[in-house]
Design a protein around this motif. Structure first.
Motif, PDB file in Angstrom:
ATOM      1  N   GLY A  10      31.671  46.059  40.085  1.00 13.47           N
ATOM      2  CA  GLY A  10      31.930  47.491  39.737  1.00 13.47           C
ATOM      3  C   GLY A  10      30.371  48.098  39.320  1.00 13.47           C
ATOM      4  O   GLY A  10      29.385  47.784  39.733  1.00 13.47           O
ATOM      5  N   ASN A  11      30.781  49.277  38.658  1.00 13.36           N
ATOM      6  CA  ASN A  11      29.582  50.357  38.311  1.00 13.36           C
ATOM      7  C   ASN A  11      29.037  49.745  36.904  1.00 13.36           C
ATOM      8  O   ASN A  11      30.050  49.836  35.885  1.00 13.36           O
ATOM      9  N   ARG A  12      28.007  49.262  36.820  1.00 12.32           N
ATOM     10  CA  ARG A  12      27.402  49.037  35.468  1.00 12.32           C
ATOM     11  C   ARG A  12      27.350  49.964  34.599  1.00 12.32           C
ATOM     12  O   ARG A  12      27.315  49.841  33.301  1.00 12.32           O
ATOM     13  N   ASP A  13      27.371  51.332  35.051  1.00 14.29           N
ATOM     14  CA  ASP A  13      27.244  52.461  33.771  1.00 14.29           C
ATOM     15  C   ASP A  13      28.719  52.632  33.199  1.00 14.29           C
ATOM     16  O   ASP A  13      28.652  53.381  32.335  1.00 14.29           O
ATOM     17  N   LYS A  14      29.696  52.058  33.668  1.00 13.20           N
ATOM     18  CA  LYS A  14      30.915  52.313  33.364  1.00 13.20           C
ATOM     19  C   LYS A  14      31.339  50.962  32.463  1.00 13.20           C
ATOM     20  O   LYS A  14      32.454  50.932  31.910  1.00 13.20           O
ATOM     21  N   VAL A  15      30.460  50.068  32.267  1.00 14.36           N
ATOM     22  CA  VAL A  15      30.780  48.896  31.425  1.00 14.36           C
ATOM     23  C   VAL A  15      30.807  49.272  29.929  1.00 14.36           C
ATOM     24  O   VAL A  15      29.880  49.951  29.378  1.00 14.36           O
ATOM     25  N   LYS A  24      30.208  39.571  21.859  1.00 12.92           N
ATOM     26  CA  LYS A  24      30.005  40.714  22.564  1.00 12.92           C
ATOM     27  C   LYS A  24      30.959  40.510  24.031  1.00 12.92           C
ATOM     28  O   LYS A  24      30.726  39.639  24.677  1.00 12.92           O
ATOM     29  N   LEU A  25      32.063  41.486  24.159  1.00 15.78           N
ATOM     30  CA  LEU A  25      32.742  41.417  25.227  1.00 15.78           C
ATOM     31  C   LEU A  25      32.531  42.609  26.062  1.00 15.78           C
ATOM     32  O   LEU A  25      31.959  43.733  25.621  1.00 15.78           O
ATOM     33  N   TYR A  26      32.183  42.445  27.422  1.00 12.34           N
ATOM     34  CA  TYR A  26      31.888  43.593  28.363  1.00 12.34           C
ATOM     35  C   TYR A  26      32.985  43.727  29.138  1.00 12.34           C
ATOM     36  O   TYR A  26      33.471  43.051  29.924  1.00 12.34           O
ATOM     37  N   VAL A  27      33.630  45.094  29.378  1.00  8.31           N
ATOM     38  CA  VAL A  27      34.781  45.331  29.935  1.00  8.31           C
ATOM     39  C   VAL A  27      34.179  46.464  30.912  1.00  8.31           C
ATOM     40  O   VAL A  27      33.636  47.345  30.590  1.00  8.31           O
ATOM     41  N   ILE A  28      34.667  46.096  32.279  1.00  6.38           N
ATOM     42  CA  ILE A  28      34.404  47.018  33.210  1.00  6.38           C
ATOM     43  C   ILE A  28      35.168  48.233  33.222  1.00  6.38           C
ATOM     44  O   ILE A  28      36.269  48.442  32.439  1.00  6.38           O
ATOM     45  N   ASP A  32      37.158  50.735  38.437  1.00  7.55           N
ATOM     46  CA  ASP A  32      36.947  49.225  38.913  1.00  7.55           C
ATOM     47  C   ASP A  32      37.838  48.286  38.642  1.00  7.55           C
ATOM     48  O   ASP A  32      38.045  47.584  39.783  1.00  7.55           O
ATOM     49  N   LEU A  33      38.517  48.500  37.460  1.00  7.48           N
ATOM     50  CA  LEU A  33      39.823  47.440  37.382  1.00  7.48           C
ATOM     51  C   LEU A  33      41.094  47.704  38.527  1.00  7.48           C
ATOM     52  O   LEU A  33      41.483  47.167  39.092  1.00  7.48           O
ATOM     53  N   ILE A  34      41.106  49.296  38.557  1.00 10.34           N
ATOM     54  CA  ILE A  34      42.200  49.521  39.530  1.00 10.34           C
ATOM     55  C   ILE A  34      41.779  49.171  41.057  1.00 10.34           C
ATOM     56  O   ILE A  34      42.612  48.791  41.835  1.00 10.34           O
ATOM     57  N   ILE A  35      40.563  49.685  41.328  1.00  4.99           N
ATOM     58  CA  ILE A  35      40.236  49.299  42.719  1.00  4.99           C
ATOM     59  C   ILE A  35      40.177  47.903  42.919  1.00  4.99           C
ATOM     60  O   ILE A  35      40.717  47.216  44.007  1.00  4.99           O
ATOM     61  N   ASP A  36      39.901  46.892  41.781  1.00 12.95           N
ATOM     62  CA  ASP A  36      40.114  45.428  41.997  1.00 12.95           C
ATOM     63  C   ASP A  36      41.630  44.943  42.313  1.00 12.95           C
ATOM     64  O   ASP A  36      41.839  44.200  43.198  1.00 12.95           O
ATOM     65  N   ARG A  37      42.283  45.582  41.585  1.00 12.74           N
ATOM     66  CA  ARG A  37      43.630  45.115  41.701  1.00 12.74           C
ATOM     67  C   ARG A  37      44.421  45.667  43.067  1.00 12.74           C
ATOM     68  O   ARG A  37      45.242  44.939  43.789  1.00 12.74           O
ATOM     69  N   LEU A  38      43.795  46.775  43.424  1.00 10.71           N
ATOM     70  CA  LEU A  38      44.442  47.371  44.641  1.00 10.71           C
ATOM     71  C   LEU A  38      44.020  46.558  45.908  1.00 10.71           C
ATOM     72  O   LEU A  38      44.551  46.202  46.710  1.00 10.71           O
ATOM     73  N   ALA A  39      42.751  46.088  45.772  1.00 11.20           N
ATOM     74  CA  ALA A  39      42.169  45.201  46.633  1.00 11.20           C
ATOM     75  C   ALA A  39      42.955  43.981  46.859  1.00 11.20           C
ATOM     76  O   ALA A  39      43.412  43.346  47.755  1.00 11.20           O
ATOM     77  N   LEU A  57      47.163  53.005  37.072  1.00 12.03           N
ATOM     78  CA  LEU A  57      47.122  54.332  37.799  1.00 12.03           C
ATOM     79  C   LEU A  57      47.910  55.364  37.007  1.00 12.03           C
ATOM     80  O   LEU A  57      47.584  56.545  36.721  1.00 12.03           O
ATOM     81  N   ARG A  58      49.274  55.035  36.767  1.00 12.99           N
ATOM     82  CA  ARG A  58      50.138  55.815  35.789  1.00 12.99           C
ATOM     83  C   ARG A  58      49.536  55.929  34.348  1.00 12.99           C
ATOM     84  O   ARG A  58      49.509  57.162  34.185  1.00 12.99           O
ATOM     85  N   TYR A  59      49.070  54.929  33.770  1.00 11.89           N
ATOM     86  CA  TYR A  59      48.590  55.104  32.379  1.00 11.89           C
ATOM     87  C   TYR A  59      47.279  56.058  32.398  1.00 11.89           C
ATOM     88  O   TYR A  59      47.089  56.678  31.697  1.00 11.89           O
TER      89      TYR A  59
END
Length: 64
Positions: A10-15, A24-28, A32-39, A57-59
């Protein structure tokens, strides 16, 4: 929760960094999460990933 390897698809700028105690937890980003799940939904016909993508997507669009 998923613990991926060293490569971020995904995009590092959106982490987002979340601190939990001394960790420390890094969340994408949600996009990027939606794209990953759709793929996964499309590629592997994963019903769970299809449902997760639909929910996010709904949320996401309701929250925006």
């Amino acid at each position: 929760m998923e613990v991926p390897g060293d490569h971020l698809a995904g995009n590092r700028d959106k982490v987002t960094t979340i601190k939990v105690g001394n960790l420390k937890l890094y969340v994408i980003g949600i996009e990027d999460l939606i794209i990953d799940r759709l793929a996964a939904c499309s590629e592997w016909k994963s019903d769970t990933d299809c449902k997760q993508a639909h929910y996010m997507l709904r949320y996401y669009f309701i929250a925006e």
